[in-house]
Design a protein around this motif. Sequence first.
Motif, short mmCIF file in Angstrom:
data_model
loop_
_atom_site.label_atom_id
_atom_site.label_comp_id
_atom_site.label_asym_id
_atom_site.label_seq_id
_atom_site.Cartn_x
_atom_site.Cartn_y
_atom_site.Cartn_z
N ASN A 7 44.80 39.58 43.11
CA ASN A 7 45.48 38.33 42.82
C ASN A 7 46.93 38.68 42.58
O ASN A 7 47.24 39.53 41.75
CB ASN A 7 44.84 37.70 41.58
N LEU A 10 48.38 38.99 39.07
CA LEU A 10 47.97 40.01 38.10
C LEU A 10 48.84 41.25 38.21
O LEU A 10 49.30 41.57 39.29
CB LEU A 10 46.50 40.39 38.33
N MET A 235 43.18 30.31 38.19
CA MET A 235 42.53 31.62 38.26
C MET A 235 41.26 31.59 37.43
O MET A 235 41.12 30.79 36.53
CB MET A 235 43.47 32.70 37.69
N GLY A 236 40.36 32.49 37.76
CA GLY A 236 39.14 32.59 36.98
C GLY A 236 38.03 31.73 37.53
O GLY A 236 38.10 31.25 38.67
N SER A 243 43.14 35.48 33.48
CA SER A 243 42.74 36.88 33.53
C SER A 243 42.42 37.33 32.12
O SER A 243 42.66 36.61 31.16
CB SER A 243 43.88 37.73 34.08
N GLU A 261 40.95 39.32 36.92
CA GLU A 261 40.77 37.87 36.95
C GLU A 261 39.32 37.59 36.55
O GLU A 261 38.39 38.23 37.02
CB GLU A 261 41.04 37.35 38.37
N LYS A 264 35.90 37.18 38.97
CA LYS A 264 36.06 37.74 40.30
C LYS A 264 35.60 39.19 40.37
O LYS A 264 35.61 39.80 41.42
CB LYS A 264 37.54 37.63 40.75
#
Lengths: 438, 207
Positions: A7, A10, A235-236, A243, A261, A264
């Motif tokens: 990602n 990150l 995200m997530g 994250s 994340e 994932k």
Amino acid sequence: MSEKAVNKNLPIVSKRLGLPDAYKLETYLATGGYDGLKKALQMNPEDVSNEVMKASLLGRGGAGFPAGRKWSMLKANPVKYLVINGDESEPATFKDHDLIELDPHQIIEGVVIASYALGVNQAFIFCRGEFALGLERLQSALNEAYDYGAVGSDIFGSGFSVDLVVHPGAGAYICGEETALLQSLEGKRGYPRIKPPYFPAVMGLYNQPTVVNNIETVSNLPWIIQNGGDAFAAMGQDSSAGSRIFALSGHVKKPGNYEVEMGKVTFRDIIFDPEYGGGILDDLELKAFIPGGVSAPWFGPELLDLPLTQEAIASKGSMLGSGSIVVFNESTCPVRAAWRISKFFYRESCGQCTPCREGSGWIEKIMHRIETGSGRMEDIELVLDVCDNIAPGLTWPPKQTTICVLGPSIPSSIVSAVNMFKQDFVDHIEKGKCTFGK
Amino acid sequence: MGHLSEEVLNKARILLEVYPNKRSALIPLCHLAQGQDGYLTPEAIIEIAELVDVTPAEVRGTASFYDMFHLEPVGKHVVAMCTNIACMLRGADELLEHAQEVLDVGIGGTTQDGQFTLEEAECLAGCNNAPCVQVNHRFFGPLDNDGFDELISDLKSGKLKDIVPEHGVLNRVERQHGLKATPDQIQAERDVMESAKKERLAKKSTS
């Protein structure tokens, strides 16, 4: 790795942990430091809160309570406080330790953003006392931040003022419990307070409304303000947004803090991927692992493919907790592991409630005698019975018989060890010694 | 008065100012006193009590709750060895046994020359460097037997004296900015709390 968690956002909270001198203002500013705060001060406090609400940021301390909701519960009052929980003591958890020592300005920026959103003019960072270097780094970062105008009165000319105090703990696991932490901050023994009131947001420090947030939680705020709550929530997976730092320790080749994340990555990824844990120490087989701190029930290798989200782990009867994963390889004696964890709770029980104070002592004693070969066959039932007295029914999440959750956390590891490795208990007792040669 | 040094008292004054309530300075003050003497002496406890306006028994009773405070003299170096789960898996118990042999002292004991006190610690949040050890709350690890021996000889020779201060986790902490609120503002805040307390008590007595 099944689905590579690449990602571009990150890492978020841990991005400066590898930089040299990241704890100094100069490095912090060179890497976008205090931009989030400057942006927040241009916004209305309510809008700042809204971004955090939109981000669906879950508290990173262990309970996983949504930070935005916690903020919205803060009672209106002339005097309100914000307290940051940096008393990280859950065994095998060491993320806040790194964040405090290596990126203290990010914490300070997060605290000021939160203070602005909450309308708080006095905030405290409660730092675990054993982090001597962390206390020094936090305080010198705070001195720099005052000089820079990011803390104190009229921050960056906005008219908003907040004072920050770095407060040292003095060595007590229980002070990670928020009401015990407040007692300690008031200069008292770290006894958790009787509930209700359930939330310090109603009655907290000096009996005034108080928000208590974890170090990692507030460390996320500068990014959330800079990039928007939606970007974080994108995200997530499920309710586990964004994250999170996972602290990996025990029998892995590369123990450490890894920010991934949410959802994932699976346990298999984080334990075996060369980017993270790099596999099991000495190339032995995996025996079991603890998914979220020693208060959490253990998992066996059959659950390696679970994604790292609060829901997925809860659905299998454990918790993400403080985000610390402890790996046992096949050489591990499960009786010894469970005994050591019970010894920890025995030493750290504050002693207010009978089930926890007495129960932890008896569990430690019984487990110790089984481990050292003096156990009796009926001890297995007996230790479970004592556990049942602390958390009736031995369900997950545990039933509560005590003021705080320390007591009901004691049975997890014992029940896991007995359920998963009963034969090892029997062998210890029959052979009259630790069958793993410990 | 007179036991705590001028330097400690200066830091104490700043601490007493930054908290809305004096008693909050109790634990930091204990850290400072321990930094001066290595442990909490009865004289220091009396002075801290006067500074935060509680009885010496309350200071002692509070301090005794916390692992970091020593109520009896300790060695120059307090070696705290973690044996909790992450360190245990990496050989902490064996290392602790080795330490007892090398230092010729039991857990909780102090060597005859007063150099070392050995402690078994709970998780110190250094699990990425397991087994880890703290000396006067400075981290070392991962350590094997040889690494431990080297650490001890470096401590004896004074090679680590810049990294490992004698005692006290606040000795090198300098707060350069006090509470920006004026004494009047602090007083006003205390008054609000005081009246709220009275209100609560009044409510209690009527209900």
